[in-house]
Design an enzyme around this catalytic site. Structure first.
Site: not given
Ligand code: SDX
Length: 430
Positions: A307, A364
């Site tokens: 998140h 989710d």
């Molecule tokens: C919702 O904003 C809100 O409030 C949204 C929400 C709402 O109520 O409106 O809460 C609802 O959208 C919840 C999120 C649902 N999405 C997912 O579950 C999809 C999977 N999650 C990811 O796509 C991700 O975690 C996000 C999109 C939710 C957050 O993205 P960020 O903040 O841009 O995270 P990031 O890309 O900066 O990640 C940091 C690190 C990265 O690795 P490094 O580059 O540091 O090595 O964490 C990794 C990312 O690759 N990472 C994940 C991951 N989420 C982040 N690796 C594997 N699986 C994941 N799910």
């Protein structure tokens, strides 16, 4: 000590004093309004990870502490004691209603449950297997055409009327997305039923037999809608505000929010979680998926994990996990995917990759399992999210239109394209 931050351009020695703004809670904010005028510079913050876009009194969340409050009320207390329509009132009006106010609110929402009969023709323009979120975005956008001339976005009463129309009509529009694809006749609202029961009736009833959902199912859906109602300046809410800042029709703003919520990085994750759990199929396959999620060369991410703000447990996920467990017990349902989800959560939370990046299950991760237990098809999960979040979107839109700092949102950029060059006639091109 002044409540300012000094920004110094070390290249020129020029500096600007920026006021520091403190809210009720949350980190202090640097007001960088003067930056361009004083230093001729922009700030750069892709994804707006550390940028406050507005002042808001609606929802507060603390990602480190795992705190979520609607108008100051902890989500845990609202989940236990309130209901979705009361939460809609709270988000929009700022206070919990007394008994008279709540009765008036519920009755007025019922008055707006019907949609213009011509709206039902819009569904026929969609392919038989269209994704329901594609239909939602189109049909809600079409609703703008019915109220465009009677909506004064600068009048408080007109804005409140719009809020009642959104909350009243979205359940009917949403249920028809499901029934259109399933080939079932559309069902009109039945005002003898409560809000959630009415929605379930429009979703699942059949002309050939009486329909009565269980109290357990009604309560489970009501809880999910409370938990999904608002979440400060998330991507879809920010889209609604961006559209609203251009003074566009509020239904068109909501349609833009729906389009944004559809993405699987956002609200589309609940459907993506179920598809992922189905692909995992058995606990023995879990580690393979966890390894894929950690592999930088693999675009796969663990759906329902991570998140932008929560770097601790998403308080909604904690509540939903328990509700899921209780519902399956009460319904004497054995969902193998619930076992896989819990095992996947356990494995991921013990893995350094997820621990170091503070990746926890979000709202989710478990919600789809409850929707599935209630008989809702997976391609309708994000429509459920839409129904709930439309309350937060319209509350945030109203707050935007009342904001004395209201102005069109217009971010700037870092231009990295070509330098100025002259046009090249065709016969001189390579
Ligand atoms: C919702 O904003 C809100 O409030 C949204 C929400 C709402 O109520 O409106 O809460 C609802 O959208 C919840 C999120 C649902 N999405 C997912 O579950 C999809 C999977 N999650 C990811 O796509 C991700 O975690 C996000 C999109 C939710 C957050 O993205 P960020 O903040 O841009 O995270 P990031 O890309 O900066 O990640 C940091 C690190 C990265 O690795 P490094 O580059 O540091 O090595 O964490 C990794 C990312 O690759 N990472 C994940 C991951 N989420 C982040 N690796 C594997 N699986 C994941 N799910």
């Amino acid at each position: 000590m002044s409540d300012t931050v000094t920004i110094i351009d070390n290249r020129t020695g020029k500096q600007v004093e920026c006021p520091v703004i403190k809210g009720t809670y949350g980190p202090p904010v640097i007001d960088t309004n003067a930056l361009y005028k004083e230093l001729g510079m922009f700030t750069f913050d892709p994804g707006y990870a550390s940028t406050a876009s507005c002042r808001s009194a609606i929802t507060y969340l603390d990602g480190e502490q795992g705190i979520l409050q609607y108008r100051g009320y902890p989500i845990e207390q609202l989940a236990e004691h309130s209901n979705f329509l009361e939460v809609c009132y709270l988000l929009i009006n700022g206070e919990l209603p007394n008994k008279v106010q709540l009765d008036d609110w519920e009755n007025s929402i019922k008055l707006y449950g019907m949609t213009h009969e011509h709206l039902s023709r819009f569904y026929n323009g969609y392919r038989y297997d269209a994704h329901p979120m594609s239909i939602m975005a189109g049909v809600v956008g079409a609703v703008a055409s019915y109220y465009h001339d009677v909506t004064d976005i600068w009048d408080a009463d007109s804005r409140l009327m719009t809020a009642k129309r959104v909350i009243g009509k979205i359940p009917s529009i949403a249920s028809r997305c499901y029934r259109y694809e399933a080939g079932f006749p559309f069902v009109y609202p039945d005002n003898s039923r409560g809000y959630i029961e009415n929605f379930m009736n429009m979703m699942f009833s059949r002309p050939s037999e009486k329909y009565q959902p269980s109290a357990i199912a009604i309560r489970a859906l009501d809880l999910l809608f409370i938990l999904h109602a608002d979440h400060e300046q998330n991507a879809s809410t920010s889209t609604v505000r961006m559209a609203g800042s251009a003074e566009t029709n509020p239904f068109a703003c909501i349609a833009a929010g729906i389009a944004t919520l559809w993405g699987k990085a956002h609200g589309g994750a609940n459907e993506a979680v179920i598809l992922m759990l189905e692909e995992i199929a058995e606990p023995k396959n879990i580690q393979k998926f966890v390894n894929r999620a950690k592999d930088k060369n693999d675009p796969f991410r663990l759906m329902g994990f991570g998140h932008r703000v929560y770097k601790n447990h998403d308080p909604r996920a904690t509540i939903i996990r328990q509700a899921c467990h209780d519902l399956l017990d009460e319904m004497h349902l054995n969902l193998p995917m619930f076992e896989i989800a819990m095992e996947l959560e356990r494995i991921a939370l013990e893995d350094d990759y997820f621990i170091e990046r503070k990746l926890y299950p979000n709202v989710d991760f478990y919600s789809g399992l409850i929707y599935q237990a209630l008989g809702i098809p997976s391609n309708m999960f994000t429509v459920m999210f839409t129904l709930a979040r439309s309350a937060g979107w319209i509350a945030q839109w109203i707050e935007l239109m009342e904001d004395k700092e209201f102005r069109i949102a217009r971010p700037r950029q870092i231009y990295i394209g070509s330098e100025k060059r002259d046009f090249v006639p065709m016969d001189q091109r390579a």
